[in-house]
Scaffold this motif. Structure first.
Motif, PDB file in Angstrom:
ATOM      1  N   LYS A 121       0.849  -1.188   0.000  1.00 10.28           N
ATOM      2  CA  LYS A 121       0.000   0.000   0.000  1.00 10.28           C
ATOM      3  C   LYS A 121       0.886   1.240   0.000  1.00 10.28           C
ATOM      4  O   LYS A 121       2.043   1.184   0.419  1.00 10.28           O
ATOM      5  CB  LYS A 121      -0.898   0.026   1.244  1.00 10.28           C
ATOM      6  N   ARG A 127       1.802   5.821   4.694  1.00  9.38           N
ATOM      7  CA  ARG A 127       1.375   7.074   5.313  1.00  9.38           C
ATOM      8  C   ARG A 127       2.576   8.020   5.400  1.00  9.38           C
ATOM      9  O   ARG A 127       3.700   7.586   5.640  1.00  9.38           O
ATOM     10  CB  ARG A 127       0.825   6.814   6.711  1.00  9.38           C
ATOM     11  N   LYS A 150      -7.769  17.755   3.192  1.00  7.46           N
ATOM     12  CA  LYS A 150      -7.607  16.376   2.709  1.00  7.46           C
ATOM     13  C   LYS A 150      -6.725  15.556   3.655  1.00  7.46           C
ATOM     14  O   LYS A 150      -6.987  14.375   3.895  1.00  7.46           O
ATOM     15  CB  LYS A 150      -7.009  16.370   1.302  1.00  7.46           C
ATOM     16  N   GLU A 169      -8.825  14.629   6.573  1.00  3.28           N
ATOM     17  CA  GLU A 169      -9.786  13.584   6.184  1.00  3.28           C
ATOM     18  C   GLU A 169      -9.108  12.215   6.085  1.00  3.28           C
ATOM     19  O   GLU A 169      -9.632  11.205   6.567  1.00  3.28           O
ATOM     20  CB  GLU A 169     -10.417  13.962   4.838  1.00  3.28           C
ATOM     21  N   ASP A 170      -7.925  12.184   5.450  1.00  4.92           N
ATOM     22  CA  ASP A 170      -7.189  10.918   5.323  1.00  4.92           C
ATOM     23  C   ASP A 170      -6.780  10.377   6.690  1.00  4.92           C
ATOM     24  O   ASP A 170      -6.816   9.165   6.930  1.00  4.92           O
ATOM     25  CB  ASP A 170      -5.944  11.111   4.454  1.00  4.92           C
ATOM     26  N   LYS A 226      -8.358  10.754   9.486  1.00  3.27           N
ATOM     27  CA  LYS A 226      -9.540  10.172  10.141  1.00  3.27           C
ATOM     28  C   LYS A 226      -9.841   8.789   9.589  1.00  3.27           C
ATOM     29  O   LYS A 226     -10.236   7.877  10.326  1.00  3.27           O
ATOM     30  CB  LYS A 226     -10.744  11.092   9.945  1.00  3.27           C
ATOM     31  N   LYS A 227      -9.617   8.606   8.284  1.00  2.63           N
ATOM     32  CA  LYS A 227      -9.838   7.287   7.677  1.00  2.63           C
ATOM     33  C   LYS A 227      -8.881   6.261   8.271  1.00  2.63           C
ATOM     34  O   LYS A 227      -9.261   5.131   8.575  1.00  2.63           O
ATOM     35  CB  LYS A 227      -9.643   7.369   6.164  1.00  2.63           C
ATOM     36  N   TRP A 228      -7.610   6.645   8.400  1.00  2.00           N
ATOM     37  CA  TRP A 228      -6.620   5.745   8.988  1.00  2.00           C
ATOM     38  C   TRP A 228      -6.990   5.411  10.432  1.00  2.00           C
ATOM     39  O   TRP A 228      -6.860   4.276  10.871  1.00  2.00           O
ATOM     40  CB  TRP A 228      -5.230   6.391   8.949  1.00  2.00           C
ATOM     41  N   GLU A 229      -7.470   6.429  11.150  1.00  4.37           N
ATOM     42  CA  GLU A 229      -7.836   6.214  12.554  1.00  4.37           C
ATOM     43  C   GLU A 229      -8.993   5.226  12.662  1.00  4.37           C
ATOM     44  O   GLU A 229      -9.007   4.349  13.524  1.00  4.37           O
ATOM     45  CB  GLU A 229      -8.228   7.553  13.184  1.00  4.37           C
ATOM     46  N   ASN A 230      -9.939   5.330  11.759  1.00  7.29           N
ATOM     47  CA  ASN A 230     -11.081   4.412  11.766  1.00  7.29           C
ATOM     48  C   ASN A 230     -10.655   2.997  11.406  1.00  7.29           C
ATOM     49  O   ASN A 230     -11.200   2.021  11.918  1.00  7.29           O
ATOM     50  CB  ASN A 230     -12.157   4.896  10.789  1.00  7.29           C
ATOM     51  N   LYS A 231      -9.634   2.874  10.484  1.00  5.94           N
ATOM     52  CA  LYS A 231      -9.119   1.544  10.128  1.00  5.94           C
ATOM     53  C   LYS A 231      -8.481   0.883  11.336  1.00  5.94           C
ATOM     54  O   LYS A 231      -8.624  -0.311  11.568  1.00  5.94           O
ATOM     55  CB  LYS A 231      -8.078   1.663   9.009  1.00  5.94           C
TER      56      LYS A 231
END
Length: 693
Positions: free
Chosen positions: A473, A476, A681, A684-685, A687-692
């Motif tokens: 992937k 980060r 952005k 936002e990214d 927050k996505k990582w945190e949710n993963k």
């Protein structure tokens, strides 16, 4: 098995552009030397050199392979140690490792009417590093093969270094035979190659090329030059001597044409490999360093103390770990013990082999100049030097292409993480051009390589060899956060819901601190915050700063001045003041115009002149800054700085923009503020990582 002295060995690396027939040529050489019974093809997946499952599937070489054979011709008998290398740019490290063991190279090129990128890079590397080379123009049987155009392009770029050793006899734009310029004999291809008189229409061209070959031979030797100016005639042996000396000096690159797949012209090439390429005894002595760090030369002498260079490691499914080696001096025998100078440990030589692709023939010894494999060395890896205890030396490491592409690697199946990382570390034994690291800030495991194809194949090897799947992937980016203005903040923690209470209260002034990551200042007067709790305030701030107020990235460049507060004689505790400090941090930094910082990297981009405009324009699109341009050895070196987010896949993009001719190195330099329009952005990214997670 016959013993060959160093003067009768030819260690030859086959190098050049991908897909132009190096593996097929190796197959033809082995067949002609009667080392194999039939000539395999890459299309059928049955060649000696491409035996890895991924090589067979993709029909390309991805690792260096070794095979030996014995050949007799009019110039004498020789043992060939053939090192077949990948031509794809991601595996350039394999070519460099092979050339570190070889004494000469055969650059295999197609007949497309121009100099391909791989041919250019291979020839340039040989010229720069003084590696003797022969150029084999492969594919005379193909449609649209352009021998004349290819030779013109080569001469235009490499001028007087190019020395044609033959004149192609053409019919309907196909090469049906050749005239050997060296000995004046002509040959026609057919079911067998037969000698014929030189056709009349080629005699003038033969006389012209013969004269140029004599000039090349004379230029390499003073006595021959005197003889040349005196108008004396050279014998064939003298011409061979002069050309061979020119090849060794790097002033002459003989050119031969043929078809590897049809096995035409390959015998001629093999003869020239014997007569023109240097043996280990002819080659320049290896340079090493003694125990005092002083440079010493290691002559190729069988009677000297043993010195062995490990240039490649292979994980063989049957024998185990195989270490490919070249004997620099002395003789290596089974049962003897050598010192690994790099690891400061002893290694017992339990089994020696001469290798032919994936097969190994056990032998009792290998002497100076020879190449083979040692099984099951305990502490030895690629690049190490093994020596007799009476003379300890180390050979310098080969300079490999630096990893420029980084991807995060994850286990496809949860719970397999340890297996993936264990497999990656084991694969590093075989391919030292990629690295595995952990990003302490993001927590990701990173694999760093030369290109996308290399990293994808590493994942496939993980599955094939270790039965574990990995996923690549985009990694980060380790952003940072900071503040842009000074604010006063207050944090109060009060807890009295039964049992022992907690009370902490502090007032802190936060301000930008560009001189460092963090500065804590104690300005409390009158005991508003007792001395014993002030370290707790600092500790609370340090812990809180691990998570910024915008996207959760670590906060830096902050000055925190504790100037007031209050306490409770009974309920105040360290934990209360730590919590109060973190509350003050969140309150203050939220009001202090917070922003995000991004990592900036310095790039040194090397490209030919023709591509400079494209590179400069592209770098501007990446928010990059051009710092300077200079010409070095005919190439433009562009110094620039750019944000990491804009150059994550620059390795692939640069290769595309420059047809593979560009290269670059990068190095972290500092953090800079992200443009305001980029911040939403990034948040936002995050927050996505945190949710993963």
């Amino acid at each position: 098995m016959a013993d060959f002295s160093a003067k009768n060995i030819r260690n030859v690396a086959l190098i050049g552009h991908g897909g132009e027939g190096k593996t097929t040529l190796a197959e033809a050489i082995l067949f002609n030397a009667k080392a194999i019974d039939r000539q395999g093809t890459t299309q059928d997946g049955n060649t000696v050199m491409d035996f890895d499952s991924e090589e067979i599937a993709k029909k390309i070489s991805i690792s260096m392979a070794l095979a030996n054979c014995y050949y007799e011709c009019e110039f004498g008998s020789a043992k060939f140690n053939i090192l077949d290398t990948p031509g794809f740019f991601d595996f350039e490290g394999e070519m460099r490792l092979a050339l570190s063991a070889a004494d000469g190279a055969v650059v295999v090129s197609g007949l497309g009417g121009s100099v391909s990128v791989g041919t250019e890079k291979a020839l340039d590397y040989c010229i720069k590093n003084n590696i003797p080379a022969i150029l084999f123009l492969n594919g005379t049987d193909k449609e649209n093969a352009d021998y004349i155009g290819t030779m013109h392009a080569l001469k235009e770029k490499y001028t007087t270094k190019i020395a044609p050793m033959q004149i192609p006899i053409m019919q309907n734009e196909k090469m049906i035979g050749y005239v050997n310029v060296l000995n004046g004999k002509a040959f026609m291809f057919g079911d067998t190659t037969t000698q014929v008189p030189i056709p009349d229409e080629y005699k003038d061209e033969y006389d012209e090329l013969k004269l140029k070959l004599v000039e090349s031979a004379a230029e390499s030797d003073e006595e021959m030059m005197e003889k040349y100016f005196a108008g004396e005639t050279f014998t064939t042996e003298e011409i061979i001597y002069g050309v061979k000396k020119g090849v060794l000096q790097g002033s002459c690159i003989p050119v031969i044409a043929g078809s590897a797949v049809c096995n035409k012209g390959v015998y001629n090439l093999m003869n020239e490999m014997v007569s023109l390429l240097p043996s280990p005894a002819d080659a320049k002595p290896a340079v090493a360093f003694d125990k005092n760090g002083d440079a010493v030369e290691i002559a190729c002498d069988e009677k000297a103390p043993a010195a062995v260079k490990i240039f490649k490691t292979i994980a063989d499914p049957f024998v185990g770990r195989l270490s490919l080696f070249k004997v620099l001096a002395g003789c290596v025998k089974t049962g003897m013990t050598l010192r690994n100078v790099n690891k400061d440990s002893d290694e017992k030589i339990s089994a020696l082999y001469f290798v032919k692709g994936k097969k190994q023939d056990a032998v009792d010894s290998a002497c100076a100049g020879d190449i083979g494999a040692i099984a099951k060395l305990q502490n030895t890896s690629t690049g190490d030097t093994l020596c007799d205890a009476s003379r300890l030396v180390t050979v310098p490491q080969v300079e490999l292409p630096k990893p420029v592409l980084t991807m995060a690697v994850y286990a496809a199946k949860k719970g397999d993480e340890d297996k993936v990382f264990s497999g990656l570390y084991r694969l590093q034994d075989e391919d030292v051009s990629f690295t595995v690291t952990k990003n302490a800030e993001t927590g990701e495991m990173l694999v760093n390589g030369v290109g996308e194809t290399q990293l994808e194949l590493i994942c496939k090897k993980l599955k094939n060899k270790f039965g574990v799947e990995a996923v690549l992937k985009e990694p980060r980016i380790a952003y940072r956060e900071t503040i842009k203005k000074a604010v006063d903040a207050e944090g109060k923690h009060k807890k009295q819901s039964g049992g022992a209470g907690q009370y902490g209260h502090c007032k802190i002034k936060f301000s930008p601190y560009p001189e460092g990551d963090f500065l804590f200042v104690d300005s409390v007067v009158g005991g508003a915050v007792p001395r014993q709790f002030i370290p707790a305030v600092e500790k609370g701030l340090v812990e809180a700063m691990q998570h910024g107020v915008l996207a959760g990235y670590p906060a830096v460049n902050i000055r925190a001045e504790l100037y007031d507060g209050s306490y409770h004689e009974v309920d105040s505790k360290e934990i209360a003041f730590k919590i109060a400090a973190s509350l003050a941090y969140k309150d203050g930094c939220s009001k202090a115009n917070p922003t995000i910082l991004e990592p900036i990297y310095a790039l040194k981009i090397s490209v030919p002149d023709a591509f400079m405009g494209d590179i400069l324009g592209d770098m501007n699109k990446r928010r990059g800054r051009i710092l300077g341009v200079e010409n070095v050895d005919g190439r433009q070196i562009i110094s620039a700085e750019a944000p990491l987010s804009e150059i994550m896949k620059y390795a692939t993009d640069l290769r595309s923009m420059t047809q593979g001719r560009g290269s670059y190195e990068l190095e972290f330099v500092r953090y800079e503020e992200v443009p305001p329009q980029q911040i939403p952005k990034i948040i936002e990214d995050a927050k996505k990582w945190e949710n993963k997670d």
